[in-house]
Design an enzyme around this catalytic site. Structure first.
Site, PDB file in Angstrom:
ATOM      1  N   GLU A  52      -6.848  -7.338  -0.248  1.00 13.17           N
ATOM      2  CA  GLU A  52      -7.218  -7.374   1.171  1.00 13.17           C
ATOM      3  C   GLU A  52      -8.684  -6.970   1.255  1.00 13.17           C
ATOM      4  OE1 GLU A  52      -4.851  -5.134   3.915  1.00 13.17           O
ATOM      5  OE2 GLU A  52      -2.977  -5.783   2.981  1.00 13.17           O
ATOM      6  N   GLU A  70       0.829  -1.219   0.000  1.00 11.18           N
ATOM      7  CA  GLU A  70       0.000   0.000   0.000  1.00 11.18           C
ATOM      8  C   GLU A  70       0.854   1.256   0.000  1.00 11.18           C
ATOM      9  OE1 GLU A  70      -2.728  -0.045   3.300  1.00 11.18           O
ATOM     10  OE2 GLU A  70      -4.164  -1.252   2.198  1.00 11.18           O
TER      11      GLU A  70
END
Ligand code: GLA
Ligand code: CA
Length: 772
Positions: A259, A182
């Site tokens: 995710e 991320e």
């Protein structure tokens, strides 16, 4: 007849169909709109599990639980700071044997996705980065800084030695490897991401598919042409919207939610988080019906044992020890209603194969009788080293984890003074051995009023370091006292500042060995406190999983038979620590508690057969719905009034003219939908230069309505999936007030509504006030 059973047994060991878990090379590739396994379309149904959050004895059980749930893949991070606790010394043995974990997954026909960081976030101490990186004063984490990259390469080389032989092309289970984590939520730095990619290729992940995971709002900033791009988002999110931009820029790419958050993590001092099973299952159904791959984060969260839990910012929002996550498989490996709801869905997507039976838990749940921890050693008994001179952080003192007693001698204070100290993270403050108060970073405190006292008075701060921040720019999270403490005296109209320069620092590292040594040392403490080490034993006829109730104690850590169970804190919400039965013994067992505050009552613990994850003990001073904090709107003029547009995604507004003040109030007059509920996921304020101002000093100050865990701090917790929401039925308008920490000049605002389809609770008409 015996040979028949033998034959059946051998047959049962043979892998099924396309699992190809037989050591033969397989191919896993990126095809048009789908992944391809051995040339055939393949949808990844991954279960995120973290090997250090599960005792090794239970690894196989948890993997089988994921298999029985209907998953075909295990997704895991590799936690750098667990494996390289001292620079250059690697440990991949025992509970750190990640290769053994991957082989166990393979044994059960599961593919594996590896996410070797170097940064992993994961509510894990410093996002997986080793604390010792901070010993180099000017280190630039997650960047091309040569020192950082040299350390990363040493680590990734060690990871590749363990895991590169297990990639799919070599007959192993590993189908994909993630590059960084991320990064778009941290910075924009394609050269750095490219260097991590090249490094992973170089150390041995040369043939396997590499991918990046990010948010749909940030993925483009660092997206590399030759990597797979996947999106992260939570239960309830608008799936179309999450993949909209990816579909525009890469219409032929396979889609994957790397995710999909099944639940959420808990923080000390905030209520236990849950997310609906139905929303989670619906989201997965929507993805599977569109051929979208996913990884369910977490499928089983487990426990952040020892001192491995991390924290978030602003200030410090430390994560609790349990990483239950409201996941389908709970902290202790049992099924939940969410598990069965999801299993039912995944059975429908199992290509006609019946899912395996759900395995029984490896240990029964047991209770433990009350144990009084009769042996005691004062906190000072844990001191291993004393340093004097200028004040320094734990890192500069070469200690990664633990507590320290910072002492200095004061000049005469004729009047009360304000002690200002950046305490990371929690200090009990003593004057001549008497407790005068605490400084608690989680409440954004960095000062304490201390009474007048004669020259020569000893000032002591017992400072406990909690988990280092694992997300955002806050990852430079030095522990101990950061910077130079000051004493500000305001007497007879004149202000003087005193900066004590001579300090003594007594170090108390957090290890079980040191806790045991403390009982042998038995130092005499100058502090009038019951803080310190407590020890007791109990006998068991049979072992099992249990939940150790720590409510009699204040704040600290527990070890059982030498295993570090984790942190406890009486403020909750977690009041019990998970004790895996495999760490208990028939016969005598030992419990050691380190309490940096001291027990509230008799130093007793007991084991319950149920966890307590949601019992908060907060004081009224923490109540942000207190009407006394409500701004007096009759004397304020709005800095701006307007209407937000409907729908998902970020919006920006600019004020007609700049406004100055310490408090930012937003009043929501009504929403875009029929309900009277208001919700906001994130807010940034824009400064004089039109850029986002730093949210680190922000604090939730007031609201007239919030519900459950949908609290005001959720609008600046850096997470797009979390939000503030008003309680059903509370009359409009709804107000939130943020304390910006100091007076600021604001010129505009960025606003993000909820990520769910239709942006429920999204605000229409609003007024913004900036005031002092
Ligand atoms: C992000 C990170 C994960 C974890 C989740 C929240 O998606 O990539 O490591 O921190 O947030 O649980
Ligand atoms: Ca948020």
């Amino acid at each position: 007849m015996k040979w028949i059973y033998k034959l059946l047994f051998l047959l049962a060991l043979l892998p099924l169909g396309a699992h190809a878990q037989n050591g033969k090379a397989n191919t896993f590739e990126v095809g048009k709109g789908t992944f391809l396994l051995n040339g055939k379309p393949f949808i990844v149904k991954a279960a995120e599990l973290h090997y250090p959050r599960i005792p090794r004895e239970y690894w196989e059980h948890r993997i089988k639980m994921c298999k029985a749930l209907g998953m075909n893949t295990i997704c895991l991070y590799v936690f750098w700071n667990l494996h390289e606790q001292e620079p250059g010394k690697f440990d991949f043995t025992g509970g750190n044997d990640v290769a053994a974990f991957c082989r166990l997954a393979q044994k059960h026909g599961m593919w594996v996705i590896v996410r070797p960081g170097p940064y992993v976030c994961a509510e894990w101490e410093m996002g997986g980065l080793p604390w010792w990186l901070l010993k180099k004063k000017d280190v630039k984490l997650r960047s091309l800084d040569p020192y950082f990259m040299e350390c990363v390469e040493r680590f990734e080389t060690a990871v590749a030695e363990q895991l590169a032989p297990l990639t799919v092309d070599k007959g192993g289970p590993i189908i994909m490897v993630q590059v960084e984590n991320e990064y778009g939520a941290y910075a924009a730095d394609k050269p750095y991401i490219s260097a991590i990619r090249d490094m992973l290729r170089k150390v041995g992940f040369d043939k396997v598919v590499l991918f990046q995971c990010d948010w749909s709002s940030t993925f483009e900033a660092n997206a590399l042409d030759d990597l797979v791009w996947t999106m992260n988002f939570g239960t309830g999110a608008n799936i179309e919207e999450q993949f909209r931009r990816l579909g525009e820029v890469r219409p032929d790419a396979p889609k994957m939610c790397s995710e999909f958050w099944s639940g959420w993590f808990d923080k000390w001092g905030s209520a236990h988080e849950t997310r609906g099973a139905k929303e989670m299952v619906d989201g997965i159904d929507q993805m599977l019906s569109r051929g979208i791959s996913f990884s369910l984060y977490m499928t089983h969260g487990g426990t952040s044992f020892g001192h491995w839990a991390g924290g978030n910012s602003p200030w410090l929002m430390p994560d609790v020890t349990s990483y239950d996550y409201d996941a389908p498989i709970n902290e202790y490996g049992h099924t939940t209603p969410k598990y069965f709801a999801l299993r039912e869905l995944l059975q429908r997507y199992a290509d006609g194969q019946k899912l395996p039976a759900v395995p029984a838990p490896p240990a029964p749940l047991i209770t433990l009788p009350e144990v009084t921890l009769t042996e005691y050693a004062p906190l000072a008994s844990g001191v291993v080293r004393t340093e004097t001179d200028a004040i320094r952080t734990f890192e500069a003192l070469d200690m990664g984890f633990g507590s320290a007693i910072y002492s200095t001698t004061l000049p005469a204070l004729d009047a009360p003074a304000v002690l200002q100290a950046e305490v990371h993270d929690f200090a009990v403050v003593y004057l001549n051995g008497k407790r005068v108060g605490v400084i608690d970073r989680t409440k954004s405190q960095n000062s304490l009023q201390i009474p007048a006292c004669p020259a020569g008075t000893k000032l002591q701060l017992v400072v406990e370091g909690m988990g280092r921040i694992n997300f955002g720019q806050g990852i430079y999270d030095y522990k101990g006292i950061v910077g130079q403490p000051r004493l500000e005296l305001a007497a007879a109209g004149c202000r003087t500042v005193h900066e004590p320069l001579e300090w003594t620092m007594e170090l108390i590292p957090d290890t079980y060995e040191n806790a045991l040594a403390a009982f042998r040392r038995q130092a005499r403490s100058p502090l009038e406190t019951r803080a310190g080490y407590y020890r007791g034993t109990f006998r068991l006829k049979r072992t099992g999983d249990t939940f150790l109730n720590t409510e009699a104690f204040g704040k600290g850590l527990v070890y059982i038979n030498g295993h570090a169970l984790g942190r406890f804190w009486s403020i909750g919400p977690q009041q019990t620590l998970y004790v895996p039965g495999c760490w208990l013994k028939k016969g005598e067992n030992e419990i050691v508690v380190l309490d940096v505050i001291g027990p509230k009552a008799e130093p007793k613990v007991f084991g319950s057969d149920k966890p307590e994850w949601n019992k908060l003990n907060l004081t009224a001073a923490d109540d942000i719905t207190d009407a006394a904090r409500r701004p007096n709107f009759s004397v304020l003029t709005p800095a701006h009034r307007g209407q937000f547009a409907p729908g998902n995604g970020w919006q920006k507004v600019r004020f007609g003219s700049a406004a100055k003040g310490r408090y930012l109030a937003l009043c929501a007059a009504g929403g875009h939908d029929a309900s009277t509920v208001s919700a906001i996921a994130e807010i940034y304020a824009l400064g004089a230069d039109g850029q986002r101002i730093d949210r680190n000093p922000w604090k939730a100050y007031y609201t007239d309505s919030q519900t459950g865990t949908r609290t005001v701090d959720k609008v600046f917790d850096l997470q797009e999936s979390t939000y503030w929401q008003t309680a059903e039925g509370d009359a409009l308008p709804h107000t939130i007030v943020i304390d910006l920490g100091s007076e600021q000049t604001l010129t505009g605002l960025e606003y993000l509504p909820r990520a769910e389809a239709g942006a429920p609770g999204s605000v229409k008409g609003y007024s913004i006030y900036v005031y002092n």
